[in-house]
Scaffold this motif. Structure first.
Motif, short mmCIF file in Angstrom:
data_model
loop_
_atom_site.label_atom_id
_atom_site.label_comp_id
_atom_site.label_asym_id
_atom_site.label_seq_id
_atom_site.Cartn_x
_atom_site.Cartn_y
_atom_site.Cartn_z
N ALA A 244 0.82 -1.21 0.00
CA ALA A 244 0.00 0.00 0.00
C ALA A 244 0.85 1.26 0.00
O ALA A 244 0.43 2.29 -0.52
CB ALA A 244 -0.92 -0.01 1.22
N GLY A 245 2.05 1.19 0.55
CA GLY A 245 2.90 2.37 0.56
C GLY A 245 3.94 2.37 -0.53
O GLY A 245 4.80 3.26 -0.55
N SER A 246 3.86 1.40 -1.43
CA SER A 246 4.89 1.28 -2.45
C SER A 246 4.61 2.21 -3.63
O SER A 246 3.46 2.51 -3.96
CB SER A 246 4.99 -0.16 -2.95
OG SER A 246 3.83 -0.51 -3.68
N ARG A 247 5.69 2.62 -4.27
CA ARG A 247 5.54 3.46 -5.46
C ARG A 247 4.84 2.69 -6.56
O ARG A 247 4.09 3.27 -7.35
CB ARG A 247 6.91 3.93 -5.93
CG ARG A 247 6.85 4.81 -7.16
CD ARG A 247 8.23 5.33 -7.54
NE ARG A 247 8.15 6.14 -8.75
CZ ARG A 247 9.19 6.75 -9.29
NH1 ARG A 247 10.39 6.64 -8.73
NH2 ARG A 247 9.05 7.47 -10.39
N TRP A 248 5.07 1.38 -6.66
CA TRP A 248 4.43 0.57 -7.69
C TRP A 248 2.91 0.68 -7.61
O TRP A 248 2.25 0.94 -8.62
CB TRP A 248 4.86 -0.90 -7.54
CG TRP A 248 4.08 -1.82 -8.43
CD1 TRP A 248 4.27 -2.04 -9.75
CD2 TRP A 248 2.94 -2.61 -8.06
NE1 TRP A 248 3.34 -2.93 -10.24
CE2 TRP A 248 2.50 -3.29 -9.22
CE3 TRP A 248 2.25 -2.81 -6.86
CZ2 TRP A 248 1.41 -4.16 -9.20
CZ3 TRP A 248 1.16 -3.67 -6.86
CH2 TRP A 248 0.76 -4.34 -8.02
N GLN A 249 2.35 0.51 -6.41
CA GLN A 249 0.89 0.56 -6.31
C GLN A 249 0.37 1.98 -6.51
O GLN A 249 -0.66 2.17 -7.15
CB GLN A 249 0.42 0.02 -4.95
CG GLN A 249 -1.10 -0.02 -4.85
CD GLN A 249 -1.59 -0.82 -3.66
OE1 GLN A 249 -0.91 -1.72 -3.20
NE2 GLN A 249 -2.77 -0.49 -3.17
N ARG A 250 1.08 2.97 -5.99
CA ARG A 250 0.61 4.35 -6.20
C ARG A 250 0.57 4.69 -7.68
O ARG A 250 -0.40 5.29 -8.17
CB ARG A 250 1.54 5.32 -5.46
CG ARG A 250 1.50 5.23 -3.95
CD ARG A 250 2.09 6.49 -3.32
NE ARG A 250 3.41 6.82 -3.83
CZ ARG A 250 4.55 6.37 -3.31
NH1 ARG A 250 4.51 5.56 -2.25
NH2 ARG A 250 5.72 6.72 -3.81
N ASP A 251 1.62 4.32 -8.41
CA ASP A 251 1.65 4.62 -9.84
C ASP A 251 0.57 3.86 -10.59
O ASP A 251 -0.06 4.39 -11.52
CB ASP A 251 3.03 4.27 -10.41
CG ASP A 251 4.11 5.23 -9.95
OD1 ASP A 251 3.76 6.27 -9.35
OD2 ASP A 251 5.30 4.92 -10.16
N LEU A 252 0.35 2.59 -10.21
CA LEU A 252 -0.66 1.78 -10.90
C LEU A 252 -2.05 2.37 -10.70
O LEU A 252 -2.84 2.51 -11.65
CB LEU A 252 -0.62 0.34 -10.38
CG LEU A 252 -1.70 -0.61 -10.90
CD1 LEU A 252 -1.67 -0.69 -12.43
CD2 LEU A 252 -1.54 -2.00 -10.28
N ALA A 313 10.59 -1.69 -17.01
CA ALA A 313 11.41 -2.12 -15.88
C ALA A 313 11.19 -1.21 -14.68
O ALA A 313 10.96 -0.01 -14.81
CB ALA A 313 12.88 -2.12 -16.28
N GLN A 314 11.26 -1.81 -13.49
CA GLN A 314 11.12 -1.08 -12.23
C GLN A 314 12.14 -1.64 -11.24
O GLN A 314 12.38 -2.85 -11.21
CB GLN A 314 9.71 -1.22 -11.67
CG GLN A 314 8.63 -0.61 -12.54
CD GLN A 314 7.24 -1.03 -12.10
OE1 GLN A 314 6.90 -2.20 -12.08
NE2 GLN A 314 6.43 -0.06 -11.72
N LEU A 315 12.70 -0.76 -10.44
CA LEU A 315 13.66 -1.21 -9.43
C LEU A 315 12.98 -1.70 -8.17
O LEU A 315 13.59 -2.38 -7.34
CB LEU A 315 14.63 -0.07 -9.09
CG LEU A 315 15.59 0.33 -10.21
CD1 LEU A 315 16.46 1.49 -9.76
CD2 LEU A 315 16.45 -0.86 -10.63
N SER A 316 11.68 -1.39 -8.00
CA SER A 316 10.94 -1.83 -6.82
C SER A 316 9.50 -2.15 -7.20
O SER A 316 8.69 -1.25 -7.39
CB SER A 316 10.98 -0.75 -5.73
OG SER A 316 10.31 -1.18 -4.57
N ALA A 317 9.22 -3.44 -7.34
CA ALA A 317 7.87 -3.91 -7.67
C ALA A 317 7.69 -5.27 -7.02
O ALA A 317 8.67 -5.96 -6.67
CB ALA A 317 7.70 -4.02 -9.19
N PRO A 318 6.44 -5.72 -6.81
CA PRO A 318 6.22 -7.01 -6.17
C PRO A 318 6.90 -8.14 -6.94
O PRO A 318 6.75 -8.25 -8.16
CB PRO A 318 4.70 -7.16 -6.20
CG PRO A 318 4.19 -5.76 -6.21
CD PRO A 318 5.17 -4.99 -7.03
N LEU A 319 7.65 -8.97 -6.23
CA LEU A 319 8.29 -10.11 -6.87
C LEU A 319 7.22 -11.11 -7.31
O LEU A 319 6.26 -11.36 -6.60
CB LEU A 319 9.28 -10.77 -5.90
CG LEU A 319 10.41 -9.89 -5.40
CD1 LEU A 319 11.42 -10.71 -4.61
CD2 LEU A 319 11.11 -9.17 -6.56
N GLY A 320 7.40 -11.65 -8.48
CA GLY A 320 6.43 -12.58 -9.04
C GLY A 320 5.74 -12.04 -10.27
O GLY A 320 5.18 -12.80 -11.06
#
Length: 428
Positions: A244-252, A313-320
């Protein structure tokens, strides 16, 4: 003129104003005041082009553009390219009325030259370089990728031509990721960035060619490919934190909120449901390739892994997410399984590697729905049709069909199947 050639003309030669630059097909006469500056061979013909090969270096140079990197192709396409290369070397194929493509420019106002921009970036003379390109049937994206060679046909660079704010941003992100990866000793070698330069409102990303001995990976190599990517992730340092606090989810979620067109409202509803479902779930985040699939990874005979196409590519995203993409694209793109069955394949693959495969696959499905809806907001091509099916899966048939009439989906179902299979035909 075919759609593929028209798109290539806009991307590569700024064809638009007939007074400055024109594509001449077959025996088209050269306009008054124009001069032919580039010559190409369209194979099999200008109506249905599959390859656009340079003629400046002769048949042997054109043949080399087909022979090099042919190990990346599936068997049927590899055989086709080898046969065509042999015919070019034997001068059995020529630029007749059905295959000739010429670029003419006005002598009074010479148009922009992509070759000139690339030559300047590589610090060589424009006359020392040639372009070769593949024409992808069914492709609707505004990106053109070309092979830049010397006069002998030897590869000097691969160049992506970005048009539009979204694609330009992705090419900048790819350049940053490739630059970061060059500084790390990882199990997978990524193509080296050569230049990132603006050109006529576009952005050119040039990367160095891989060894010509690279070969596509077979099904038995897939576990080893995933293991190599895992070593890359470990080298770059994964970490555990709340999604919830990750940049990946905020951007998505931000991208989902900006989707326009037919699916905009439904994608926003699917995004809200995904956010509620995730809650404060914590999971491992780390490096993500963004388009990890059998056609973006290869290996040399000595066992070295290579990969390319890191626009997402992203340096921080959920693995999998990379494993989910691999499983989904193989099942849906190559084997033509339904979206539901392809997502099930992804969940099964992830069950052995992540704690919550259902959440990873749900996030992947939402991300793919957003990505393809951005490509095709009007649902007029394969991208929009795939986004449509992903949203239907995320919301469930009851909710989705209450919002939208089923008849508009049936209207392009056949066209979707034909376009999607054509886009993935060369990847089987």
């Amino acid at each position: 003129m075919s759609r593929a050639l028209r798109a290539a003309g806009r991307a590569l030669w700024e064809v638009g104003d007939p007074e400055e630059t024109r594509l001449l097909l077959g025996h088209d006469a050269v306009p008054a005041g124009h001069a032919v500056v580039e010559r190409y061979l369209a194979v099999p013909n200008v109506t249905h082009p599959r390859y656009l090969l340079p003629l400046a270096g002769g048949g042997r140079a054109a043949a080399r553009t087909l022979d090099d990197f042919n190990g990346l192709r599936p068997p049927a396409v590899r055989w086709q390219r080898s046969l065509l290369a042999s015919a070019l070397r034997a001068r059995l194929v020529g630029a007749g009325s059905t295959r000739s493509v010429r670029v003419s420019r006005s002598g009074a106002a010479p148009g922009p030259s992509l070759l000139g921009a690339v030559a300047a970036a590589l610090d060589v003379a424009p006359g020392d370089l040639m372009l070769a390109a593949g024409m992808r049937a069914g492709g609707g994206h505004a990106k053109q990728t070309v092979l830049v060679t010397d006069r002998s046909g030897a590869a000097r660079a691969f160049v992506k031509v970005g048009v539009g704010t979204d694609l330009v941003g992705r090419l900048r992100a790819e350049h940053a990721a490739l630059t970061r990866l060059q500084a790390s000793d990882t199990a997978v070698r990524f193509v080296a960035p050569l230049f990132l330069v603006p050109w006529e409102g576009r952005l050119l990303l040039g990367v160095a060619p891989m060894p010509v001995t690279v070969a596509r990976v077979g099904r038995r190599d897939w576990p080893a490919a995933h293991a190599a990517l895992d070593r890359v992730v470990a080298r770059l340092g994964p970490r555990r934190r709340s999604w919830a606090g990750s940049r990946w989810q905020r951007d998505l979620l931000a991208r989902a909120g900006r989707v326009e067109g037919v699916l905009g409202e439904s994608i926003r509803e699917a995004a809200a449901r995904f956010a509620d479902r995730v809650g404060d779930h914590g999971g491992d985040l780390g490096f993500r390739h963004g388009d990890w699939s059998p056609w973006n990874v290869a290996r040399t005979p000595d066992g070295q892994w290579w990969s390319w196409d890191l626009e997402y590519a992203q340096l921080s995203a959920p693995l999998g997410l990379d494993r989910a993409n691999w499983a989904f694209t193989v099942a849906h793109g190559q084997r033509h399984r339904s979206v539901g069955r392809a997502l099930t394949s992804a969940r099964r693959l992830l069950a052995r590697h992540v704690a919550r495969p259902d959440l990873v696959v749900a996030g992947y499905a939402l991300e793919m729905a957003v990505r393809h809806a951005e490509f095709d907001p009007g649902l007029t091509a394969a991208d929009g049709a795939l986004a449509d099916r992903l949203v239907a899966h995320l919301l469930g048939p009851g909710v989705y069909r209450a919002d939208y009439r089923a008849d508009y989906r049936a209207a392009y179902r056949a066209a979707y199947r034909a376009a999607y299979r054509a886009a993935y035909r060369d990847r089987r």
